[in-house]
Design a protein around this motif. Structure first.
Motif, PDB file in Angstrom:
ATOM      1  N   VAL A  22       3.669  -7.260   4.485  1.00 55.01           N
ATOM      2  CA  VAL A  22       3.530  -5.946   3.856  1.00 55.01           C
ATOM      3  C   VAL A  22       3.243  -6.125   2.374  1.00 55.01           C
ATOM      4  O   VAL A  22       2.352  -5.490   1.810  1.00 55.01           O
ATOM      5  CB  VAL A  22       4.827  -5.120   4.045  1.00 55.01           C
ATOM      6  N   TYR A  23       3.990  -7.034   1.750  1.00 56.06           N
ATOM      7  CA  TYR A  23       3.842  -7.224   0.307  1.00 56.06           C
ATOM      8  C   TYR A  23       2.646  -8.101  -0.034  1.00 56.06           C
ATOM      9  O   TYR A  23       2.337  -8.285  -1.194  1.00 56.06           O
ATOM     10  CB  TYR A  23       5.143  -7.793  -0.270  1.00 56.06           C
TER      11      TYR A  23
ATOM     12  N   ARG B 221       6.528 -16.241  -4.727  1.00 54.80           N
ATOM     13  CA  ARG B 221       7.492 -16.378  -3.628  1.00 54.80           C
ATOM     14  C   ARG B 221       6.838 -16.014  -2.314  1.00 54.80           C
ATOM     15  O   ARG B 221       6.997 -16.691  -1.303  1.00 54.80           O
ATOM     16  CB  ARG B 221       8.691 -15.438  -3.844  1.00 54.80           C
ATOM     17  N   ASN B 222       6.108 -14.905  -2.345  1.00 53.98           N
ATOM     18  CA  ASN B 222       5.482 -14.411  -1.124  1.00 53.98           C
ATOM     19  C   ASN B 222       4.512 -15.439  -0.561  1.00 53.98           C
ATOM     20  O   ASN B 222       4.425 -15.632   0.649  1.00 53.98           O
ATOM     21  CB  ASN B 222       4.764 -13.089  -1.435  1.00 53.98           C
TER      22      ASN B 222
ATOM     23  N   ARG C   1      10.195 -14.923  10.166  1.00 50.91           N
ATOM     24  CA  ARG C   1       9.840 -14.158   8.969  1.00 50.91           C
ATOM     25  C   ARG C   1       9.517 -15.089   7.811  1.00 50.91           C
ATOM     26  O   ARG C   1       8.595 -14.842   7.037  1.00 50.91           O
ATOM     27  CB  ARG C   1      11.002 -13.238   8.577  1.00 50.91           C
TER      28      ARG C   1
ATOM     29  N   LEU D  69       7.478  -8.201   7.559  1.00 49.24           N
ATOM     30  CA  LEU D  69       7.801  -7.661   6.231  1.00 49.24           C
ATOM     31  C   LEU D  69       7.121  -8.399   5.067  1.00 49.24           C
ATOM     32  O   LEU D  69       6.543  -7.754   4.187  1.00 49.24           O
ATOM     33  CB  LEU D  69       9.325  -7.642   6.046  1.00 49.24           C
ATOM     34  N   PRO D  70       7.138  -9.731   5.035  1.00 49.86           N
ATOM     35  CA  PRO D  70       6.488 -10.395   3.893  1.00 49.86           C
ATOM     36  C   PRO D  70       4.991 -10.081   3.821  1.00 49.86           C
ATOM     37  O   PRO D  70       4.420 -10.043   2.737  1.00 49.86           O
ATOM     38  CB  PRO D  70       6.721 -11.884   4.163  1.00 49.86           C
TER      39      PRO D  70
ATOM     40  N   GLY E 143      -0.160  -7.195   1.413  1.00 46.09           N
ATOM     41  CA  GLY E 143      -1.259  -6.250   1.577  1.00 46.09           C
ATOM     42  C   GLY E 143      -2.034  -6.428   2.865  1.00 46.09           C
ATOM     43  O   GLY E 143      -3.152  -5.961   2.998  1.00 46.09           O
ATOM     44  N   VAL E 144      -1.416  -7.084   3.858  1.00 47.05           N
ATOM     45  CA  VAL E 144      -2.084  -7.255   5.149  1.00 47.05           C
ATOM     46  C   VAL E 144      -1.976  -5.943   5.932  1.00 47.05           C
ATOM     47  O   VAL E 144      -0.940  -5.285   5.910  1.00 47.05           O
ATOM     48  CB  VAL E 144      -1.425  -8.413   5.936  1.00 47.05           C
ATOM     49  N   GLY E 145      -3.025  -5.548   6.602  1.00 44.67           N
ATOM     50  CA  GLY E 145      -3.044  -4.302   7.369  1.00 44.67           C
ATOM     51  C   GLY E 145      -2.051  -4.318   8.518  1.00 44.67           C
ATOM     52  O   GLY E 145      -1.659  -5.389   9.007  1.00 44.67           O
TER      53      GLY E 145
ATOM     54  N   ARG F  15      -0.740  -7.499  10.733  1.00 40.04           N
ATOM     55  CA  ARG F  15       0.657  -7.894  10.491  1.00 40.04           C
ATOM     56  C   ARG F  15       1.381  -8.097  11.807  1.00 40.04           C
ATOM     57  O   ARG F  15       2.061  -9.098  12.029  1.00 40.04           O
ATOM     58  CB  ARG F  15       1.384  -6.795   9.712  1.00 40.04           C
TER      59      ARG F  15
ATOM     60  N   ALA G  94       7.164 -12.826  -7.981  1.00 40.12           N
ATOM     61  CA  ALA G  94       7.326 -12.239  -6.646  1.00 40.12           C
ATOM     62  C   ALA G  94       6.160 -12.637  -5.762  1.00 40.12           C
ATOM     63  O   ALA G  94       6.341 -12.995  -4.592  1.00 40.12           O
ATOM     64  CB  ALA G  94       7.430 -10.714  -6.758  1.00 40.12           C
ATOM     65  N   THR G  95       4.957 -12.580  -6.315  1.00 42.27           N
ATOM     66  CA  THR G  95       3.774 -12.956  -5.542  1.00 42.27           C
ATOM     67  C   THR G  95       3.819 -14.440  -5.183  1.00 42.27           C
ATOM     68  O   THR G  95       3.474 -14.833  -4.066  1.00 42.27           O
ATOM     69  CB  THR G  95       2.506 -12.631  -6.350  1.00 42.27           C
TER      70      THR G  95
ATOM     71  N   VAL H 105      11.148 -11.971  -0.233  1.00 44.47           N
ATOM     72  CA  VAL H 105       9.934 -12.212   0.546  1.00 44.47           C
ATOM     73  C   VAL H 105       8.684 -11.731  -0.183  1.00 44.47           C
ATOM     74  O   VAL H 105       7.614 -11.714   0.398  1.00 44.47           O
ATOM     75  CB  VAL H 105       9.997 -11.576   1.950  1.00 44.47           C
ATOM     76  N   GLY H 106       8.846 -11.305  -1.456  1.00 44.53           N
ATOM     77  CA  GLY H 106       7.637 -11.086  -2.242  1.00 44.53           C
ATOM     78  C   GLY H 106       7.424  -9.682  -2.780  1.00 44.53           C
ATOM     79  O   GLY H 106       6.374  -9.403  -3.335  1.00 44.53           O
ATOM     80  N   ALA H 107       8.420  -8.770  -2.612  1.00 42.58           N
ATOM     81  CA  ALA H 107       8.262  -7.441  -3.189  1.00 42.58           C
ATOM     82  C   ALA H 107       8.361  -7.541  -4.710  1.00 42.58           C
ATOM     83  O   ALA H 107       9.279  -8.153  -5.235  1.00 42.58           O
ATOM     84  CB  ALA H 107       9.335  -6.505  -2.657  1.00 42.58           C
TER      85      ALA H 107
ATOM     86  N   ARG I  15       0.833  -1.196   0.000  1.00 36.13           N
ATOM     87  CA  ARG I  15       0.000   0.000   0.000  1.00 36.13           C
ATOM     88  C   ARG I  15       0.871   1.250   0.000  1.00 36.13           C
ATOM     89  O   ARG I  15       1.990   1.250   0.504  1.00 36.13           O
ATOM     90  CB  ARG I  15      -0.888   0.001   1.240  1.00 36.13           C
TER      91      ARG I  15
END
Lengths: 394, 282
Positions: free
Chosen positions: B113-114, B85-86, B158, B110-111, B116-118, B122, B82-83, A308-310, A2
């Protein structure tokens, strides 16, 4: 990721390198502040000059030899007082015609002296130019006719020569010749850094005798009819051209002077803004440089974030926001600094400064744009990093 | 039997270096099932790091088929990868790779965050995960305030906070002393047993590798052996499962090597008893 999150990450990164962020911002701050200050000074000067020219009155017509254009050298005047009489006949009212013959001269009174401008004029000057006196009286027709050695002092001259005495009735020596003070002008103030109260008016006939000349520099006319001022100007120029076939004459109105001055001062403001813009550009290059360093320094972090997914875009946005944050915070600070400095300059120095909204919007917009333009390359580089390579970086 | 977590079929990875192509992997086929505990062993230069990068979706094969979490990696764009991997992979690195100025809980989050978890959720999930690795009392410590073992446990938290199908650990004990390393290994094994995440550990340490239920030996860009723990393995070429530490030569001349060997224990049902699917943390 976000956007709010990206903002947080970007501001955290800037805070982590406080000193570096500050120094990078300094480039932008100086750039924006100088744009705001220099544009304010240019605008203020333009406004002041325009006000003063407007103060001359919109029905004023100045007749001078030569052509009034930017870049033209002044022409030696062939005019004399008989030309002023001829102009008076064209206008139909001698009370609306003023002349001037001016030269620098040293004015002395007792052991005090002041280098000033001595103007030889007719008694009509105060009504043509709307000047008022604070003390005494102005020159009369009789003073002019008899070349009487009487003088009306500008406020600054009066203060310089007679700081603690009433100047009325006192003697002043102009270029070695004694004159009697009969009046003092009400103060006018400064324009473009020039003291407009630094002048002495004497009868034009006395001035001509003082300098051994029959010439006058120019003629001013207060047109009776504002609507037909251009036509009157044409008739005056035609009459003078008939009398002096070898010389070109110009009759300029307030509107034309405003136009010419506006052009000059507009160019001046533009040049100042451009110079300031260059410093803003240099600030932008600094931002770009520091962003590249930041990307290199944080290669491992980028690799980890990617692992980690960025997505590439997440990383790019993060670094772009960092650059935009640098320049927009710098831009806002620079704006505040610029407005503050401009207000101080306006209040405590003779240089006028006027803040314009467009200069603020421009400076901030440009600084934010600089952030985007100079942040894109480092951000793209960060976004495209190969995570395998990035994770191995030292 | 469920869908494999990772499936590689005749995977090649070739690098172009100054116009010379070097194959780090020359036809590798293997399958990692959900909940497996696999050690990948091999000397440096064997291609095991390349294999790990491929299995983790950090890199793409030059040839062959690689399916991670049911998706063919070669067809995915960079953002899609990337998604993937996440959602599917958790990484644990030898060098921890924690963000230095970030608290343990935010490192773990951190993971997410990518994903889209609030922010609040998180932190809750990160804190819970840190509790599971025994660091519930270290949430707001920064990496430099933690010991090496603690840092690696933060990294493990993590890796697992996203509930991945596969946990890839690259020499996870390489930077730790033996006692701390032992504790980290026990943690990884416990999490593997508890949550059913497949644990793939790359190591050059035979003792560490011996703990895994399945061992895959990589050498010269090929799988030399793939065996279950209780059965000493050797492949057809006679290379012993126990690898000597001698550095391997660049095997460019060995172009005749076929498209890998048939993986001996591919999809081996390695004692899946007692494995729980990942508990729903919603």
């Amino acid at each position: 990721m976000r956007l709010a999150e990206a903002w947080r990450v970007a501001s955290d990164a800037l805070r982590a390198n406080r000193m570096r962020s500050l120094l990078t911002m300094l480039g932008v701050i100086i750039g924006v502040a100088s744009v705001v200050i220099l544009v304010a000074i240019g605008t203020g000067t333009k406004q002041q000059v325009e006000q003063q020219v407007e103060g001359l009155g919109s029905n004023l017509l100045l007749v001078v030899p030569g052509r009034i254009e930017v870049g033209n050298a002044p022409v030696v005047s062939p005019l004399d007082l008989s030309d002023a009489d001829a102009v008076s006949r064209v206008v139909g009212d001698p009370g609306r015609v003023a002349v001037t013959v001016a030269s620098g001269a040293t004015a002395r009174a007792g052991n005090r002296s002041d280098f000033t401008t001595v103007q030889g004029v007719l008694e009509t000057t105060p009504s043509v130019f709307t000047r008022s006196l604070s003390r005494g009286r102005y020159l009369t027709g009789a003073d002019v006719d008899t070349s009487r050695r009487v003088a009306v002092l500008g406020d600054s001259v009066a203060r310089a020569l007679f700081p603690d005495r009433d100047p009325l009735g006192q003697q002043v020596t102009l270029a070695g010749v004694r004159f009697r003070v009969i009046g003092v002008f009400a103060p006018l103030g400064q324009s473009l850094g020039v003291d407009r109260d630094d002048e002495v008016h004497v009868p034009v006939t006395a001035a001509q005798r003082l300098w051994g000349t029959q010439r006058i520099d120019g003629i001013a006319v207060k047109a009776p009819d504002r609507e037909r001022i251009d036509e009157l100007g044409d008739r005056i120029v035609a009459e003078l051209s008939r009398r002096h076939p070898d010389t070109e004459f110009s009759a300029v109105t307030q509107r034309q002077i405003l136009g010419v001055l506006g052009d000059i001062l507009g160019v001046l403001t533009g040049v100042l803004a451009a110079i300031a813009g260059i410093s803003l550009l240099v600030g932008g290059v600094g931002v770009s440089n520091i962003m590249l360093v930041s990307v290199r320094e944080r290669t491992r972090e980028i690799g980890l974030r990617k692992a980690v997914g960025a997505r590439p875009r997440d990383i790019g946005v993060q670094f772009l926001l960092e650059a935009v944050l640098l320049t927009s915070v710098g831009g806002l600070t620079g704006m505040a600094l610029g407005v503050g400095t401009a207000l101080l300059v306006d209040a405590f120095s003779p240089i006028p400064a006027a803040i314009t909204w467009w200069s603020l919007a421009l400076a901030f917009g440009v600084s934010a744009a600089v952030g985007i333009v100079f942040g894109v390359v480092p951000a793209q580089r960060a976004g495209r990093l190969d995570p395998v390579v990035a994770l191995r970086a030292e | 039997m469920t869908v494999p977590a990772v499936e590689a079929v005749d995977v090649w990875r070739t690098y172009e270096l100054d116009g010379v192509s070097v194959s780090a992997l020359r036809g590798v086929s293997l399958t990692i099932d959900q909940g497996e505990y696999v050690a990948v062993i091999g000397p440096s230069g064997s291609g095991k790091s390349t294999l790990m990068h491929l299995l983790g979706g950090l890199d793409r094969p030059s040839g062959g088929r690689l399916v991670i979490g049911g998706r063919d990696v070669t067809t995915l764009t960079a953002p899609e990868l990337a998604t993937l991997r996440n959602e599917t992979i958790g990484f644990v690195f030898q060098a921890f790779h924690l963000l230095a100025r970030t608290s343990a809980v935010d490192n773990v989050a951190l993971p997410l965050v990518y994903r889209g978890v609030g922010a609040r959720q998180r932190r809750e999930r990160a804190a819970a995960m840190l509790g599971r690795v025994g660091l519930g009392h270290r949430l707001h410590h920064r990496p430099n305030q933690l010991s090496g073992g603690e840092q690696q446990r933060v990294a493990i938290a993590r890796a697992l906070v996203t509930e991945p199908a596969v946990l890839l650990a690259d020499e996870p004990t390489g930077n730790l002393d033996s006692a701390t390393g032992e504790a980290v290994l026990e943690l990884l094994e416990r999490l593997n047993a508890e949550s059913g995440v497949a644990l793939v550990m790359v190591t050059h340490d035979q003792e560490v590798a011996a703990r895994a239920h399945r061992r895959i030996a990589v050498r010269d860009g090929l799988i030399r052996s793939d065996s279950l723990h209780d059965r000493p393995a050797s492949d057809g070429s006679g290379v012993p499962a126990t690898l000597d530490p001698a550095p391997s030569a660049e095997p460019r001349s060995a172009s005749g090597s076929g498209p890998g060997h048939p993986p001996g224990g591919s999809g081996g049902a390695t004692g899946a008893t007692g494995r729980l699917p990942w508990e729903d943390a919603g």
